[in-house]
Design a protein around this motif. Structure first.
Motif, short mmCIF file in Angstrom:
data_model
loop_
_atom_site.label_atom_id
_atom_site.label_comp_id
_atom_site.label_asym_id
_atom_site.label_seq_id
_atom_site.Cartn_x
_atom_site.Cartn_y
_atom_site.Cartn_z
N UNK A 192 0.82 -1.22 0.00
CA UNK A 192 0.00 0.00 0.00
C UNK A 192 0.85 1.27 0.00
N UNK A 193 1.98 1.26 0.72
CA UNK A 193 2.81 2.46 0.83
C UNK A 193 3.60 2.74 -0.44
N UNK A 194 3.67 1.72 -1.30
CA UNK A 194 4.31 1.94 -2.59
C UNK A 194 3.33 2.54 -3.58
N UNK A 195 2.07 2.17 -3.44
CA UNK A 195 1.05 2.66 -4.38
C UNK A 195 0.52 4.04 -3.99
N UNK A 196 0.45 4.31 -2.69
CA UNK A 196 -0.14 5.57 -2.23
C UNK A 196 0.80 6.28 -1.26
N UNK A 197 0.91 7.60 -1.42
CA UNK A 197 1.78 8.42 -0.58
C UNK A 197 0.94 9.43 0.20
N UNK A 198 1.36 9.68 1.45
CA UNK A 198 0.71 10.71 2.25
C UNK A 198 0.91 12.06 1.57
N UNK A 199 -0.18 12.83 1.45
CA UNK A 199 -0.13 14.13 0.78
C UNK A 199 -0.53 14.06 -0.68
N UNK A 200 -0.62 12.85 -1.21
CA UNK A 200 -0.99 12.68 -2.61
C UNK A 200 -2.51 12.86 -2.79
N UNK A 201 -2.90 13.43 -3.94
CA UNK A 201 -4.31 13.60 -4.27
C UNK A 201 -4.70 12.48 -5.25
N UNK A 202 -5.71 11.71 -4.88
CA UNK A 202 -6.10 10.54 -5.67
C UNK A 202 -7.61 10.57 -5.94
N UNK A 203 -8.01 9.80 -6.98
CA UNK A 203 -9.44 9.67 -7.29
C UNK A 203 -10.05 8.54 -6.47
N UNK A 204 -11.31 8.69 -6.12
CA UNK A 204 -12.00 7.66 -5.36
C UNK A 204 -13.49 7.70 -5.61
N UNK A 205 -14.16 6.75 -4.99
CA UNK A 205 -15.61 6.65 -5.14
C UNK A 205 -16.24 6.53 -3.75
N UNK A 206 -17.26 7.35 -3.50
CA UNK A 206 -17.95 7.32 -2.22
C UNK A 206 -18.80 6.04 -2.16
N UNK A 207 -18.49 5.15 -1.20
CA UNK A 207 -19.23 3.89 -1.09
C UNK A 207 -20.18 3.89 0.11
N UNK A 208 -19.95 4.81 1.06
CA UNK A 208 -20.83 4.85 2.23
C UNK A 208 -20.81 6.25 2.83
N UNK A 209 -22.01 6.78 3.10
CA UNK A 209 -22.15 8.07 3.75
C UNK A 209 -22.62 7.84 5.18
N UNK A 210 -21.87 8.38 6.15
CA UNK A 210 -22.17 8.21 7.56
C UNK A 210 -22.43 9.57 8.21
N UNK A 211 -23.05 9.60 9.38
CA UNK A 211 -23.25 10.89 10.07
C UNK A 211 -21.93 11.57 10.43
#
Length: 572
Positions: free
Chosen positions: A361-380
């Motif tokens: 995971x740390x090779x694929x994603x870096x702290x501070x990086x802006x990535x695309x995603x999909x909202x799968x759950x909305x919580x309070x």
């Protein structure tokens, strides 16, 4: 006598009558002659006797069915009568054959050997039988093995003569179908051994198994569980009526006349080599056979199935409907987790065959990086955003927007595509903290640069809350807070009486804080201070105007009061 026999079927005469007729014909016409079939007529045969075409054998006087004779066949016949008008003789093959056949039947009775015959039809208490095509006999129902109302067996059968008694008017012959069958069945069972291999024909198929005809008298059963090593296969999937099969005898019950057979045991049990073929830790391919609430079953090969438990389907704390992921018949890769050869069970893992996406995971994603995603759950308290399958992070409500968030649903919707900034990664606990607002430019930086306390701004009132109102500031895209105490010059009991949602007004900034390191950003505005500033400005202007007027008996304070009252009247 000749005319009488010619007009009657021999089955209506007693055997004594038939024999007398034969003797009379013998005395007049000779014992027998050899005839050659010249032609086949619809009702009999034209035959050549002593070189001349002068014989006719009616169909009723033949031993075999008419269709079984061929031109040129030689047959032994007895002359029954001579037709002087037509110049030919009427002959009988049956008369010559009858005495010989009767003797064979008598010998069969004495020796206990079988004799062939056909069942003509049903009669009182049993069935009429013709032995060796000519000798009449009786088959009692109790000796037939035929259930009432069931079809009568066609073609030749083997009978046992159980009674042969000569009487004045003939011979009484009683036969049995079951006697030989019972003997044959007994002999078959005595010779049959458990573990032996036999051949047969599939006679009928039921849900519980298939019946196999082993001999004319013996039928065995292949239970459904013994058809295939693959438990998911039904009997109808493997066998068809009429199939020739080789099967193994797995149980014999001579008393109940039952034989249990196995088709699968003649094939190698796949579980014998399962540990060598599919070692623990290996990844194999199989077919999804069934989906259950606690997981799904995968067939590695016919007869070898394993369970993928629900805990081995998804990485992380994911709860999805399995039928959204897979369907019966799908080919999937699974990892062998455990083998219990004795219980014939496999424990499989679907997720481990895919690989754990958190391993690198740390090779694929870096702290501070802006990535695309999909909202799968909305919580309070925020929203869960999926970056890839089985990799998701949490966006707390404080990171939803640069502005105040009353409800998460007002900012994002499930299934919406978003950009997020990675704030932290916890590989061990498989957690990720994300931010929606930090994926965009901070609008408060512009506010900090261009505005300060005391400046005037314009904006629209977007909502009312218990302690005041929220204002969207024009040109900056940030929200400011308008306290209830700053709405008007006097105390306001009901905000809706003083301001409305959607109303556009001017405000004065009375507080402005921008501290990004502490994540503090807020603006407080006031209508009251704006009005006070306006009043002060007007007062100052009035003083300047009055101080420039000519002297009067009124003091400056009185003049100012008078001026303000005039202005007040004008405004009214």
């Amino acid at each position: 006598m000749e005319e009488k026999y010619n007009g009657q079927n021999e089955e209506n005469l007693s055997m004594e009558d038939i024999l007398k007729q034969m003797d009379e014909v013998d005395e007049r016409r000779g014992r027998s002659k050899t005839a050659e079939v010249h032609s086949i007529q619809p009702d009999g045969l034209l035959v050549i006797l002593e070189g001349k075409l002068d014989g006719f054998a009616p169909e009723s006087e033949l031993v075999k069915p008419l269709k079984e004779y061929n031109i040129g066949d030689k047959i032994e016949v007895q002359i029954m009568k001579v037709d002087e008008d037509e110049g030919r003789s009427v002959v009988s093959e049956k008369r010559i054959y009858f005495r010989t056949a009767l003797k064979k039947v008598e010998n069969a009775y004495k020796s206990g050997e079988p004799v062939t015959g056909t069942i003509l039809g049903e009669t009182k208490g049993g069935y009429n039988v013709k032995l060796l095509n000519v000798v009449p006999a009786f088959l009692p129902g109790s000796q037939s093995g035929i259930r009432r109302g069931r079809p009568i067996p066609e073609g030749e059968q083997e009978f046992k003569v159980i009674n042969f008694r000569k009487k004045k008017r003939g011979t009484n012959i009683v036969v049995s179908l079951t006697a030989f069958k019972e003997e044959k069945v007994k002999a078959y069972f005595e010779a049959l051994e458990t573990g032996s291999t036999v051949e047969g024909t599939i006679e009928s198929i039921k849900d519980f198994g298939a019946f196999v005809r082993l001999t004319n008298e013996v039928v065995g059963l292949i239970p459904a569980s013994e058809v295939s090593w693959d438990p998911s296969q039904k009997v109808h999937d493997v066998l068809n009526v009429g199939d020739k099969v080789t099967v193994k005898v797995i149980d014999v019950d001579p008393e109940k006349k039952k034989i249990s057979l196995s088709l699968k045991q003649l094939q190698e049990d796949p579980w014998n080599t399962v540990e060598e073929k599919y070692p623990v830790g290996s990844v194999v391919e199989g077919v999804v056979k069934s989906i259950v609430p606690f997981g799904f079953f995968v067939m590695i090969e016919p007869g070898v199935e394993g369970l993928v438990h629900i805990s081995e389907v998804f990485w992380g704390n994911v709860r999805r409907d399995l039928k959204e992921l897979i369907r019966e018949g799908d080919r999937v890769k699974v990892k062998i987790k455990d083998i219990d050869k004795e219980k014939r069970t496999l424990s499989l893992s679907y997720r481990e065959a895919l690989g754990d996406p958190w391993d690198n995971i740390e090779e694929k994603y870096k702290v501070g990086e802006i990535v695309d995603g999909k909202v799968v759950k909305v919580l309070p308290t925020g929203a869960i955003v999926e970056l890839e399958e089985y990799v998701s992070g949490f966006v707390p409500v404080s990171e939803m927007s640069w502005n105040f968030v009353d409800r998460v649903e007002d900012v994002v919707k499930e299934s919406s595509e978003v950009k997020t900034k990675i704030l932290s990664i916890d590989k061990e606990n498989r957690r990720m903290r994300l931010s929606l607002k930090q994926a965009t430019e901070d609008p408060w930086q512009k506010v900090h640069t261009e505005l300060k306390v005391g400046d005037y701004v314009e904006g629209k009132i977007t909502r009312l809350i218990k302690s005041g109102a929220v204002v969207m500031v024009d040109g900056y895209g940030v929200e400011a807070f308008l306290p209830a105490s700053q709405v008007a010059m006097k105390r306001v009991e009901n905000l809706e009486d003083a301001i409305k949602i959607g109303e556009h007004r001017r405000f004065k900034i009375i507080r402005l804080v921008y501290d990004p390191e502490k994540d503090v950003r807020n603006m407080v505005v006031s209508i009251k201070q704006l009005l006070l500033d306006k009043e002060k400005e007007e007062t100052q202007k009035a003083l300047e105007e009055l101080s420039g007027e000519e002297s009067s008996t009124l003091s400056l304070g009185e003049k100012l009061k008078e001026h303000l009252e005039k202005n007040s009247e004008g405004e009214k």
